[in-house]
Design a protein around this motif. Structure first.
Motif, PDB file in Angstrom:
ATOM      1  N   ARG A   1       0.821  -1.212   0.000  1.00  0.00           N
ATOM      2  CA  ARG A   1       0.000   0.000   0.000  1.00  0.00           C
ATOM      3  C   ARG A   1       0.856   1.264   0.000  1.00  0.00           C
ATOM      4  NH1 ARG A   1      -5.065  -0.554   0.090  1.00  0.00           N
ATOM      5  NH2 ARG A   1      -6.172  -2.258   1.062  1.00  0.00           N
ATOM      6  N   LEU A   2       2.047   1.149   0.600  1.00  0.00           N
ATOM      7  CA  LEU A   2       2.934   2.308   0.666  1.00  0.00           C
ATOM      8  C   LEU A   2       3.426   2.735  -0.717  1.00  0.00           C
ATOM      9  CD1 LEU A   2       5.048   1.228   3.772  1.00  0.00           C
ATOM     10  CD2 LEU A   2       3.146   2.873   3.713  1.00  0.00           C
ATOM     11  N   VAL A   3       3.470   1.787  -1.646  1.00  0.00           N
ATOM     12  CA  VAL A   3       3.969   2.087  -2.997  1.00  0.00           C
ATOM     13  C   VAL A   3       2.899   1.808  -4.061  1.00  0.00           C
ATOM     14  CG1 VAL A   3       6.394   1.760  -2.416  1.00  0.00           C
ATOM     15  CG2 VAL A   3       5.047  -0.197  -3.165  1.00  0.00           C
ATOM     16  N   LYS A   4       1.633   1.825  -3.652  1.00  0.00           N
ATOM     17  CA  LYS A   4       0.549   1.460  -4.571  1.00  0.00           C
ATOM     18  C   LYS A   4       0.505   2.361  -5.808  1.00  0.00           C
ATOM     19  CE  LYS A   4      -4.100  -0.050  -5.071  1.00  0.00           C
ATOM     20  NZ  LYS A   4      -5.050   0.619  -5.813  1.00  0.00           N
ATOM     21  N   SER A   5       0.726   3.638  -5.648  1.00  0.00           N
ATOM     22  CA  SER A   5       0.648   4.523  -6.825  1.00  0.00           C
ATOM     23  C   SER A   5       1.732   4.150  -7.839  1.00  0.00           C
ATOM     24  CB  SER A   5       0.755   5.990  -6.428  1.00  0.00           C
ATOM     25  OG  SER A   5       1.992   6.237  -5.808  1.00  0.00           O
ATOM     26  N   ASN A   6       2.924   3.812  -7.376  1.00  0.00           N
ATOM     27  CA  ASN A   6       3.995   3.382  -8.261  1.00  0.00           C
ATOM     28  C   ASN A   6       3.637   2.049  -8.925  1.00  0.00           C
ATOM     29  OD1 ASN A   6       6.461   3.149  -9.558  1.00  0.00           O
ATOM     30  ND2 ASN A   6       7.481   2.295  -7.758  1.00  0.00           N
ATOM     31  N   LEU A   7       3.089   1.123  -8.144  1.00  0.00           N
ATOM     32  CA  LEU A   7       2.681  -0.180  -8.697  1.00  0.00           C
ATOM     33  C   LEU A   7       1.568  -0.010  -9.726  1.00  0.00           C
ATOM     34  CD1 LEU A   7       2.641  -2.415  -5.487  1.00  0.00           C
ATOM     35  CD2 LEU A   7       4.330  -2.445  -7.336  1.00  0.00           C
ATOM     36  N   ASN A   8       0.657   0.901  -9.458  1.00  0.00           N
ATOM     37  CA  ASN A   8      -0.454   1.139 -10.377  1.00  0.00           C
ATOM     38  C   ASN A   8       0.058   1.671 -11.718  1.00  0.00           C
ATOM     39  OD1 ASN A   8      -3.219   0.745 -10.577  1.00  0.00           O
ATOM     40  ND2 ASN A   8      -3.653   2.898 -10.170  1.00  0.00           N
ATOM     41  N   VAL A   9       1.020   2.579 -11.673  1.00  0.00           N
ATOM     42  CA  VAL A   9       1.613   3.121 -12.904  1.00  0.00           C
ATOM     43  C   VAL A   9       2.298   1.991 -13.677  1.00  0.00           C
ATOM     44  CG1 VAL A   9       3.447   4.624 -13.791  1.00  0.00           C
ATOM     45  CG2 VAL A   9       1.852   5.474 -12.066  1.00  0.00           C
ATOM     46  N   ARG A  10       3.075   1.161 -12.987  1.00  0.00           N
ATOM     47  CA  ARG A  10       3.773   0.044 -13.642  1.00  0.00           C
ATOM     48  C   ARG A  10       2.778  -0.957 -14.232  1.00  0.00           C
ATOM     49  NH1 ARG A  10       8.069  -2.151  -9.491  1.00  0.00           N
ATOM     50  NH2 ARG A  10       8.171  -3.752 -11.078  1.00  0.00           N
ATOM     51  N   PHE A  11       1.687  -1.223 -13.500  1.00  0.00           N
ATOM     52  CA  PHE A  11       0.646  -2.134 -13.985  1.00  0.00           C
ATOM     53  C   PHE A  11       0.032  -1.597 -15.281  1.00  0.00           C
ATOM     54  CE2 PHE A  11      -3.974  -3.152 -13.899  1.00  0.00           C
ATOM     55  CZ  PHE A  11      -3.887  -4.519 -14.112  1.00  0.00           C
ATOM     56  N   LYS A  12      -0.345  -0.326 -15.287  1.00  0.00           N
ATOM     57  CA  LYS A  12      -0.964   0.276 -16.464  1.00  0.00           C
ATOM     58  C   LYS A  12      -0.009   0.310 -17.651  1.00  0.00           C
ATOM     59  CE  LYS A  12      -4.345   2.866 -13.900  1.00  0.00           C
ATOM     60  NZ  LYS A  12      -5.331   3.878 -14.014  1.00  0.00           N
ATOM     61  N   LYS A  13       1.259   0.625 -17.398  1.00  0.00           N
ATOM     62  CA  LYS A  13       2.248   0.631 -18.480  1.00  0.00           C
ATOM     63  C   LYS A  13       2.447  -0.775 -19.040  1.00  0.00           C
ATOM     64  CE  LYS A  13       5.022   4.665 -17.316  1.00  0.00           C
ATOM     65  NZ  LYS A  13       6.339   5.143 -16.861  1.00  0.00           N
TER      66      LYS A  13
END
Length: 156
Positions: free
Chosen positions: A129-141
């Motif tokens: 959860r601490l890095v969710k925004s980064n993970l979300n960007v990587r997932f979308k890319k």
């Protein structure tokens, strides 16, 4: 309960039948997983893609060898695939839905839902959860990159 969801949509310049054929080409996906260093073993005896297909997958993550069991829950050509996977105390439901927008344009919607089933998995999701925004960007890319690969293959 602590859960984590990722979702995205991509429009692909290819007919829905071609897109579904590529995302359900399990032999090609197994080969790609092996190139990434995973060990995949089919655990079903189905001669053709269908609901109930299953795999045992071993892979390295954060310096440790992990094992995952995965099963195909929904197989509805040309519109839907759903997988259920379990590794340790973490359960993952992955849904892929296709919608024809035009004869040569398909919308691909991907949703992943992670659920912990133990304390270590709960702690793991808390740290994610601490890095969710980064993970979300990587997932979308990653999904966008896969969509472009599908388009390239469809043009050939």
């Amino acid at each position: 309960m602590v859960r984590m969801k990722f979702s995205t949509r991509e429009d692909v310049e290819a007919p829905i039948d071609q897109v579904f054929a590529q995302i359900s080409d399990f032999d090609a996906l197994e080969r790609k997983g092996r190139r990434w260093g995973a060990t995949l073993q089919r655990t079903d005896t189905m001669p053709a893609p269908a609901k109930g297909m299953a795999w045992e997958i071993d892979f390295d993550y954060r310096g440790k060898r992990r094992s995952m069991a995965s099963e195909l829950l929904v197989y509805e050509p040309p519109s839907a695939l759903t997988f259920f996977s379990r590794t340790g105390g973490l359960e993952c439901r992955s849904e892929i839905e296709l919608m024809a927008l035009a004869p040569r344009r398909t919308r691909v919607a991907v949703q992943i839902d992670l659920s912990p089933k133990g304390m270590s998995a709960r702690l793991f999701l808390q740290t994610l959860r601490l890095v969710k925004s980064n993970l979300n960007v990587r997932f979308k890319k990653g999904i966008a990159r896969y969509a472009r690969q599908i388009e390239q293959t469809a043009r050939q």
